[in-house]
Design an enzyme around this catalytic site. Structure first.
Site, PDB file in Angstrom:
ATOM      1  N   LYS A  81       0.588  -4.512  -4.956  1.00 33.37           N
ATOM      2  CA  LYS A  81       0.536  -3.070  -5.209  1.00 33.37           C
ATOM      3  C   LYS A  81       0.829  -2.786  -6.676  1.00 33.37           C
ATOM      4  O   LYS A  81       1.755  -3.362  -7.257  1.00 33.37           O
ATOM      5  CB  LYS A  81       1.543  -2.344  -4.300  1.00 33.37           C
ATOM      6  CG  LYS A  81       1.447  -0.820  -4.338  1.00 33.37           C
ATOM      7  CD  LYS A  81       2.414  -0.189  -3.340  1.00 33.37           C
ATOM      8  CE  LYS A  81       2.311   1.326  -3.332  1.00 33.37           C
ATOM      9  NZ  LYS A  81       3.250   1.946  -2.363  1.00 33.37           N
ATOM     10  N   SER A 156       1.447   5.483   0.731  1.00 32.86           N
ATOM     11  CA  SER A 156       0.819   5.399  -0.578  1.00 32.86           C
ATOM     12  C   SER A 156       0.120   4.079  -0.844  1.00 32.86           C
ATOM     13  O   SER A 156      -0.680   3.951  -1.763  1.00 32.86           O
ATOM     14  CB  SER A 156       1.873   5.620  -1.662  1.00 32.86           C
ATOM     15  OG  SER A 156       2.854   4.585  -1.635  1.00 32.86           O
ATOM     16  N   SER A 180       5.192   4.038   3.440  1.00 36.43           N
ATOM     17  CA  SER A 180       4.012   3.652   2.662  1.00 36.43           C
ATOM     18  C   SER A 180       3.521   2.232   2.897  1.00 36.43           C
ATOM     19  O   SER A 180       2.459   1.859   2.404  1.00 36.43           O
ATOM     20  CB  SER A 180       4.281   3.848   1.164  1.00 36.43           C
ATOM     21  OG  SER A 180       4.448   5.202   0.861  1.00 36.43           O
TER      22      SER A 180
END
Length: 494
Positions: A81, A156, A180
């Protein structure tokens, strides 16, 4: 499509260590899949092909020389990420304010991955500064769900989940501030774990809300997730919130659970998270079927009351913006990243204001404003202080529940993946999508989302959330692996 990319990480690791296939071949197969498909999904913001292949070749040389490999996942590539700093690729956090910025240091998680011999394929797309539930808030465009490209992959960390579902990576790292990791996992039929707060280092993780953020592992199977969890967890003196405690043996727990016996395990169904307005019928049917399956495996299932969960959403959306308003103050154009209005005609204060206006997206600005208001002198006690008191009550609810049961379960999300654009103009509706996941972040406990099949409503993935007390992450893996084994194989997005 290469057959290699369909294999789970544990199998790939075995094939690499036994010289049946090289890490370079495996890594190239995933890079080829990214090149072939990411135009459809936009899971990646940066691809580090050269660096990934170099790391893979290092593992291959060690295998050829008969050397001891640095970890059970050595040579198996991974998607990271884009909120963890890396010295060899940009770190943008999905924001224009950090466009093109490359960190001078690696995050501890990044360093652990490198030390474990895990090639990093690239950095995945995300909601800007991890604020969102759909990955539509990225300044670089939304990620699309491989199950239906007209729908979101969650957020997210939608990029990491989409990369797994699209066979672009066998492993991924995400972060979980209010769901997330778990929420995108549920929407893409992948596995995601939010470890106990403080057990995975936050050093080099660009902060959204420091008391809530937690990095964690994502994969397509429970065992793969456990193997990755073991690599990244552990005390870090560089992180002041890092817990000095032994890492539970999550891999052993996953292997035990795969035997399918949950006799004597006490499982609580959270009353507040099993029904109500906004829950999709197909999600509830999938959840109830999963509970029946857990009972059939020998678990003792009871309903558990957590009354203050009803207040978790407003508490979370006061605490998180308050921390955001503080953490994001450093992005002012003075030190690094974007600088707007620096033409000699503006004061330093004006440059800061112009930079933040140009660099932050609407959702980030909204949360900064809410947080600044909640922390202001006249409202601190009425809002932020009250929210922290509710946070304590939620933690007490969970502590009381774990006196009666070993783990808790609920749906991971109220519905399946919604359509792109459906909630963009309705922030409250978007916030409500975190309803099932955020209580654990407020309490600092651990949770997992494991696929529980496809909804009969729309044939889209549904996730079962499993929750456990702080430092009892191994319980997640035992129950998750047992359920996964009993559930059997599921269809895939591709």
């Amino acid at each position: 499509m290469s057959e290699l990319i369909k294999l789970d990480a544990a199998t790939l690791a075995d094939k690499i260590s036994s010289k049946e296939v090289s890490s370079a071949e495996v890594t190239q197969a995933f890079l080829d899949q990214i090149a072939a498909t990411d135009g459809d999904y936009h899971a990646f913001l940066h691809v580090g092909a050269e660096q990934a292949l170099a790391a893979a070749q290092t593992v291959d040389r060690a295998v050829a020389a008969g050397e001891h490999l640095p970890s059970p996942l050595a040579g198996v590539p991974l998607a990271l990420k884009d909120v963890f700093t890396t010295t060899d690729m940009p770190t943008t956090c999905g924001s224009k304010v950090l466009e093109g910025w490359t960190s001078p240091y690696d995050a501890t998680v990044t360093a652990k991955l490198r030390s474990a011999g895990i090639p990093i394929l690239g950095k995945t797309n995300m909601d800007e500064f991890a604020m969102g539930s759909s990955t539509e808030n990225s300044a670089y465009g939304p990620t699309r769900n491989p199950w239906d490209t007209e729908r979101v992959p969650g957020g997210s960390g939608g990029g990491s989940a989409a990369a797994l579902a699209a066979f672009q990576a066998p492993l991924a790292i995400g972060t979980d501030t209010g769901g997330s990791i778990r929420q995108p996992a549920a929407l893409t039929a992948t596995v995601g774990v939010k470890p106990t707060y403080g057990t995975v280092s936050r050093y080099g993780l660009v902060a959204c809300a420091s008391s809530l953020d937690q990095g964690g592992p994502c994969a397509r199977t429970v065992l793969d997730t456990a193997l990755l969890h073991q690599v990244i967890a552990g005390h870090d003196p560089l992180d002041s919130t890092s817990v000095e405690a032994p890492v539970p043996d999550v891999v052993a727990a996953a292997r035990t659970g795969a035997g399918g016996d949950l006799t004597g395990v006490r499982i609580g169904v959270v009353k507040q998270l099993r029904s109500g307005e906004g829950y999709q019928a197909g999600v509830l049917a999938s959840f109830n079927a999963a509970v029946d399956q857990l009972t059939a495996l020998g678990a003792e299932v009871t309903e558990v009351d957590c009354p203050h969960f009803d207040y978790s959403l407003p508490a979370y959306y006061l605490i998180l913006p308050s921390e955001v308003s503080s953490n994001l103050a450093k992005f002012d154009g003075m030190r690094y990243g974007l600088r707007a209005g620096d033409d000699g005609t503006h004061s330093a204060e004006e440059v800061m204001a112009l930079t933040r206006a140009a660099g932050f997206g609407p959702e980030v600005k909204r949360r900064i404003m809410i947080g600044a208001y909640a922390l202001s002198a006249g409202y601190y006690d009425a809002y932020y202080n009250q929210a922290q008191k509710v946070r304590t009550l939620i933690a007490r609810d969970l502590d009381a529940a774990y006196q009666k049961v070993d783990v808790l379960v609920s749906p991971a999300t109220p519905t399946t993946a919604f359509r792109l654009g459906e909630k963009v103009d309705d922030p409250l509706s978007m916030y409500l999508f975190d309803l099932c996941t955020l209580p654990l972040n407020l309490a600092g406990h651990c949770g997992m989302s494991v696929p529980s099949g496809l909804s009969a409503d729309d044939n889209l993935p549904v996730g079962l959330q499993i929750m456990a007390p702080a430092l009892a992450d191994d319980r997640l893996y035992r129950v998750g692996a047992a359920y996964e084994a009993a559930r059997g194989p599921l269809p895939t997005a591709l």
